[in-house]
Design an enzyme around this catalytic site. Structure first.
Site, PDB file in Angstrom:
ATOM      1  N   SER A 140      -1.354  -3.942  -2.054  1.00 52.02           N
ATOM      2  CA  SER A 140      -2.560  -4.462  -1.906  1.00 52.02           C
ATOM      3  C   SER A 140      -2.740  -5.091  -3.337  1.00 52.02           C
ATOM      4  O   SER A 140      -2.302  -5.233  -4.755  1.00 52.02           O
ATOM      5  CB  SER A 140      -3.228  -2.582  -2.226  1.00 52.02           C
ATOM      6  OG  SER A 140      -4.646  -3.015  -2.422  1.00 52.02           O
ATOM      7  N   TYR A 154      -5.530   4.572  -6.737  1.00 49.47           N
ATOM      8  CA  TYR A 154      -5.128   4.004  -5.878  1.00 49.47           C
ATOM      9  C   TYR A 154      -4.334   2.197  -6.103  1.00 49.47           C
ATOM     10  O   TYR A 154      -3.094   2.735  -5.753  1.00 49.47           O
ATOM     11  CB  TYR A 154      -6.196   3.302  -5.298  1.00 49.47           C
ATOM     12  CG  TYR A 154      -6.503   2.552  -3.760  1.00 49.47           C
ATOM     13  CD1 TYR A 154      -5.473   2.884  -2.479  1.00 49.47           C
ATOM     14  CD2 TYR A 154      -6.521   0.881  -3.894  1.00 49.47           C
ATOM     15  CE1 TYR A 154      -4.771   1.941  -2.188  1.00 49.47           C
ATOM     16  CE2 TYR A 154      -5.931   0.159  -2.953  1.00 49.47           C
ATOM     17  CZ  TYR A 154      -5.166   0.952  -1.881  1.00 49.47           C
ATOM     18  OH  TYR A 154      -4.687  -0.514  -0.860  1.00 49.47           O
TER      19      TYR A 154
END
Length: 262
Positions: A140, A154
């Site tokens: 990501s 995350y």
């Protein structure tokens, strides 16, 4: 508009895609099928409309789940030519670092890092033995642009996945196995919508204000929209193909221009 797909590009190839029941994982499974691959995937529940693919119900956040998937993949497909880790997501609450408990941190690592580490450990040896194979990890852009209110754990887990991927590429590249990372920005999937709803609930605002807050935290998306799952799948399949045979050890961002630097 869907790009042209060569129905024989992956003919004879066996591909394992994690989290292939929805979102970018589902789009990736479909794209490999369109290109002629035999595909296996896993998720906690099988969608009723998933067809043409080998499937295993498994919880990949556990060591037992990843072992079950690796064993089933080898039993049903015989070998794995391309291993694509799409599994991931943010489950932590909004509110910044102070609200993240030990359990929140462990859950993010078990979802976003450890399944890839475990499956690689189980399935790369058969690629190395043949002298060929492809591994793609989906990370990501939040490893570079974390959202401190909601996705610190995350983002840290995806940063760890990216660093691990680079180390792995240096080790297995000389043995014939290519490793690359795909780092999407905001993909508007079911998981993205769930994050919006969670942020709205924690802040007392509306989903629209939560979406706007995410856009502002990202600094905006110059392209004007999130990526579609099919667009991410197209990049993944290209990197797994023979067209990308000299591409190795890299990170490929698909974010509509969100990251403001080269």
């Amino acid at each position: 508009m869907r790009p042209h797909s060569d129905p024989a590009e992956f003919e004879g190839q066996r591909v394992l895609v994690t989290a292939g029941s929805k979102g970018a994982g589902r789009a990736t499974v479909q794209r490999f099928l369109e290109a002629g691959a035999r595909v296996m995937t896993a998720a906690r529940r099988r969608p009723e409309d998933l067809a043409g693919v080998e499937f295993l119900e498994a919880d990949l956040t556990s060591a037992d789940g990843t072992r079950a998937l690796a064993d089933a993949a080898m039993e049903r497909l015989g070998r794995i030519d391309a291993l694509v880790h799409v599994l991931g997501g943010s489950t932590g609450p909004g509110g910044g670092f102070a609200v993240l408990t030990e359990d929140h941190w462990r859950a993010e690592l078990d979802l976003n890092l450890m399944p890839a580490v475990r499956l690689d450990r189980l399935l790369l040896p058969q690629m190395i033995d043949r002298g060929s194979g492809v591994v793609i990890h989906v990370a990501s852009i939040q490893r570079r642009l974390p959202l401190p209110d909601s996705t610190t754990a995350y983002a840290a887990a995806k940063a760890a996945l990216t660093t691990y991927s680079k180390a792995l590429s240096k080790e297995v590249g000389p043995k014939g196995v290519r490793v690359n990372v795909v780092s999407p920005g905001w993909i508007y999937t079911e998981a993205a919508d769930a994050l919006v709803q969670r942020l709205a609930a924690s802040s007392g605002g509306t989903p629209e204000t939560a979406r706007q807050a995410i856009l502002e935290a990202l600094g905006g998306i110059p392209l004007g929209r999130p990526a579609r799952p099919e667009e991410v799948a197209e990049l993944i399949v290209f990197l797994a193909s023979g067209r990308a045979s000299a591409i190795h050890g890299g990170e490929y961002v698909i974010d509509g221009g969100t990251i403001p630097t080269v």
